[in-house]
Structure formats: C-alpha cells, structure tokens
Design an enzyme around this catalytic site. Sequence first.
Site, PDB file in Angstrom:
ATOM      1  N   HIS A  20       3.564  -7.079  -9.779  1.00 43.62           N
ATOM      2  CA  HIS A  20       3.423  -6.398 -11.418  1.00 43.62           C
ATOM      3  C   HIS A  20       3.650  -4.743 -11.139  1.00 43.62           C
ATOM      4  O   HIS A  20       3.618  -4.165 -12.231  1.00 43.62           O
ATOM      5  CB  HIS A  20       1.985  -6.537 -11.840  1.00 43.62           C
ATOM      6  N   ASP A  21       3.840  -4.555 -10.018  1.00 44.35           N
ATOM      7  CA  ASP A  21       3.926  -2.938  -9.610  1.00 44.35           C
ATOM      8  C   ASP A  21       5.841  -2.805  -9.371  1.00 44.35           C
ATOM      9  O   ASP A  21       6.050  -1.520  -9.322  1.00 44.35           O
ATOM     10  CB  ASP A  21       3.231  -2.527  -8.554  1.00 44.35           C
ATOM     11  N   ASP A  48      -7.418  -5.150  -3.970  1.00 43.64           N
ATOM     12  CA  ASP A  48      -6.471  -4.145  -4.405  1.00 43.64           C
ATOM     13  C   ASP A  48      -6.443  -2.829  -3.245  1.00 43.64           C
ATOM     14  O   ASP A  48      -7.723  -2.547  -2.884  1.00 43.64           O
ATOM     15  CB  ASP A  48      -6.836  -3.474  -5.964  1.00 43.64           C
ATOM     16  N   GLU A  73      -3.967  -5.744  -0.072  1.00 37.13           N
ATOM     17  CA  GLU A  73      -2.785  -5.057  -0.484  1.00 37.13           C
ATOM     18  C   GLU A  73      -2.971  -3.720   0.438  1.00 37.13           C
ATOM     19  O   GLU A  73      -3.845  -2.932   0.088  1.00 37.13           O
ATOM     20  CB  GLU A  73      -2.891  -4.453  -1.982  1.00 37.13           C
ATOM     21  N   ASP A  86      -8.381 -11.044  -8.228  1.00 38.42           N
ATOM     22  CA  ASP A  86      -7.895  -9.873  -7.910  1.00 38.42           C
ATOM     23  C   ASP A  86      -9.117  -8.737  -7.791  1.00 38.42           C
ATOM     24  O   ASP A  86      -9.535  -8.405  -9.091  1.00 38.42           O
ATOM     25  CB  ASP A  86      -6.733  -9.595  -8.670  1.00 38.42           C
TER      26      ASP A  86
END
Length: 538
Positions: A313-314, A197, A239, A96
């Site tokens: 995870h968000d 990201d 993302e 990531d």
Amino acid sequence: MEWWKKAVIYQIYPKSFMDSDGDGFGDLNGITSKLDYLEELGIDAIWLCPVYLSPQVDNGYDISDYLQIDPMFGTMEDMDLLISEAKKRNIRIIMDLVLNHTSDHHPWFRQAIQSPDSEFHDFYVFRDGNPGSPPNDMRACFGGSAWTYVPSLKQYYFHQFAEQQPDLNWDNIEVRKQLYEIINFWISKGVGGFRFDVIDQIAKEPDLEITANGPLLHAYTREMNQNTFGGRNMITVGETWSADIQSAREFSDPRGKEFSMVFQFEHIQLDQQKGKEKWDLAPLFLSDLKDVINKWQTGLYNHGWNSLFWNNHDLPRIVSRWGNDQEYREVSAKMLATLLYGLQGTPYIYQGEELGMTNIKLPISEYKDLETLNLYHDRIAKGYSEAEVMQSIYARSRDNARTPMQWSDSSNAGFSKGNPWLKINPNYREINAEHELSDPNSVFHYYQKLIKLRRQYDIFTEGKFHLLLENHPQIFAYERTCKTERLLVICNFSNKPAEFPNNLLGDSPELLISNLPFTRSTHLEPYQSFMVLNHLPK
Ligand code: TEU
C-alpha cells in the site's frame, strides 16, 4: 515445516477493497463478501491493514484505540465474522499492528500532554526545549521536524512520522506490557498472525539521532515474542526498511525467537537516485536487481526466511513501474509474477496485483495521501517545477496503490454504490475481476496457477537458488535445485526480443507455467517468461 513457508498472503487495504454500505469507504463486511473470490485465487492468509479506531490522518496507521474497530470499517462483531468466515475457507487473518507510535488522539497521549506528572507522560518521548529550537535537527518521515512543541509543558515530543503520530517510548516497561496485552487480545480473537509496522524503529535513541536499529531493538522483539506469539505457530512479519542480511537473519532466525520473516526493501529502492529520496527517479538497471535478489536469496538460505513482494500500500503498481502497463500489460504482469514466485520465501499479493492493476495520474487536488501532499507543497516551495513534481508523484505516490479495487465494469468498478473516497482508475472498464475470472488466460488465472504450483512442488520452498546469465542485459534467469530436481525460471525483463543459450533448458524440461506459448526455442518475445522442471539423474 511451518505452514507459512508454503503459504501465499494477500494484502488488503480495507478502505479500498469493497464497500458494503455505500459510504464510499471499503469495510469489513465488504471483505467478508469477497472471501469466495480470495478462496478461488487460492491464498492462505489475509494481511489486513489497520482497521482499529483512528482519526485516519495516515489511513489507520495512527491508532487511537487498538481494541476497537473504527466505525468506518464496521464493528467488532463484523471482525469476528470475518475471522470465522475466513477460517471456514482455511484463510487466516494477519493483523497489522502499529506499535512504534499511536495517534495523538490516543487516551495515553491525551493524558501524557496534560501534565509531566501523568503516569502516561513517560509513555512517549518528551524533551525540554524552547519554542523554535527543537532538541535537534531530526526530520520526520512525512516532512518537517521530528519534534513538535507542546506549549503547556514547555516540552517537545518526538515523532518519526506525522506530528499526529507521536512515538511510543519502548524503554518504558509499562508501555511494552500494554502493547503485549494488545497483541494477546488479538491472539485470543483467533487471528493467524501479525504484521508489525516499522518495527525496526521502535528502539530509537533520539538524543543520539538513532531511529532504525537502535541498540535494544532485538532485545525488545525477543521479549515481545516471548510474551505473546512465541511458540504458537503464527505468522509474524516485521516491516524493516533498514534490514541488511545480518539483521534479517537475526529477525527471522529459524529458531523462531523473533519473527517468521521480515519485509526488506532493498530491491524496491533501486530505481531512485543514490542517497536521495524515492521521489528522485532513476532508471532500474537489471544487473542491480539481479545482485540484490541473489544476495537475499543466498543470504537467508538456511539462516532465515524471505518475504517476496513487488507491491504494497506504500508502493507504486509494479506493472507500471518495471513492466509495461500499455501494450504488454498482461504479459509483463505475468513475467514479474513468474520472476517472484520461483524464489524462496513467502509471497505477498497486494490487492489488484492479481489483476495487473496499474498506476493512476490525478490532478493534485484529488490526492489524499498526506505524504504525497506534503511532498508536493514542500517541493513547490523549494522551486521545483509543477511538471517535475507531478512526474515524481505519478511514479511514486502511495495513492497509486490505494485506488479502489476494480471488481467489474459497472459503475464505480463495482467497489461502492456511493461516492468512492479516492478516484477509481478509469481503466476499470478493461481491467477488472469479473472480466479476468471469465478469461482463462487472465493475470488472475496466472497467479492462481502459480499459487497451486508452489503448493504442489516442494522445490519452491526448499530448493537452493543459483543466479544464471548474470551478465545478460535483458534476461533474468535462475535455477532452484534440490537432490532430484532442478527448477529453471527464465524471464525476459525487457520490451525487446531476447535469446538465451540452448544448454540452459536441460534434457527433458517439463513445463510448469508460461506466459506465452512455450516452444523450447531459445528465442524470447518481449516479457516472455516460463518455469520448467528437470528431473536430475539419481
Ligand atoms: O511505512 C513505513 C515507512 O517508512 C513508510 O512511510 C515509507 O517510508 C513510505 O511509505 C515510503 O514512501 C509504514 C506503513 O506501511 C505506512 O503506510 C505508514 O504510513 C507508516 O508506516 C507510518 O505508520
């Protein structure tokens, strides 16, 4: 065909996955110790959330050295071991990378704020200004102004996220070169790909108040591709909260000039009030979900590639969000998986989703996520009631997804011998991996079966999507077709029984998977769902 079109990816949030040394934080050796579990589930790759050196203001999304492992997670040797042990099990590691911003502790930023003459000053986005009057009114994603003043420079720096996450200046070729070197370093380590990201926010134009989708965005992502992973058969996923069909096609064009695929979030924002924030809750209308999934399935068919996910995870846990985490927990978790795994794209499982893990409710003092804490203080100051704010937090806090993985019913759910950094969901005594591994009907085994089916039948990868029963208020149904087969997916998306027309099933439906006994009846129990295959006449 590219390997990642048939792959299933498992997302690991390292802080909460498995703690091998008893400090309360998950770590790399903890992950390595659980590779057999992941192999048994059947996944092809791990998306590893950031493990680089970081002050951990945003749990590693604030990187202070891209080429070092944070001691909290272990060492570079541990990382090498994870990569090689995973490889033995045919599991690739997807790193990531956070390239829109660094930590304010990164040596580039430390030097940038020393002097406007530093060679690193132009690595970031500075504007002249006076205290109290920032260049414009732009807001940071985690609250407050997007500009922070540096008195010694008499300048503001720009940050789309926390003030400890200064934005990099992608217009500076030196920045881009350095970032490409970082990517190439990780490629040489033998990783299988990257998750980038907030990649749609790199080409910002703060003077024009543009954050996502800046004019140079695709030029930059193409240049990055050419200078790093392009042509290497790696999986790359950007993302992109701002993606629409057009830009997603550009990002994931089959000619492969940018990424393999993007994460787009339209489906996962349907239960919030229009034009407001994610904390402003609204019910989900099934018809909206059908529209959005239909739009993306047809929009990218032959023109790009979807990623398929309910969780990360968000995001809050899907079974608590759109299923039922009480009476119908298992059956609704399986229904949601059935709906997703029949679609075209590459599925992502977020750790614990394969167990049907749920949201949590904590006193505010127990939350760790900076977004949650900022929101709490912000809304209380604005006069919202405590109850109202907590309701939003219970439904939407990122910590819902970040509670430690529930491995067993022993102390701390088998996650850690120490004191876990974030509270463990008290339901770990019922919901845990050990228990599910021993139960052939568990959510775990259902995911395992779905993964096998996707590998076995090409129709999952290639079939054309058609939405069915468009106006049915409870049932989400669709088919995937190719020359010789038709895959039918039927899901009762509600806690009430439902009926579907009997001509849907076809002449000789072959059952692939079902979350309740399949009887060929047109009656569905709450959350009942199944997939059947029909062979079409030649
Ligand atoms: O998330 C991007 C992002 O926009 C999120 O902040 C999202 O809007 C928010 O979580 C929804 O409430 C990425 C990472 O996934 C996230 O964990 C990081 O905090 C963020 O970037 C900053 O790097």
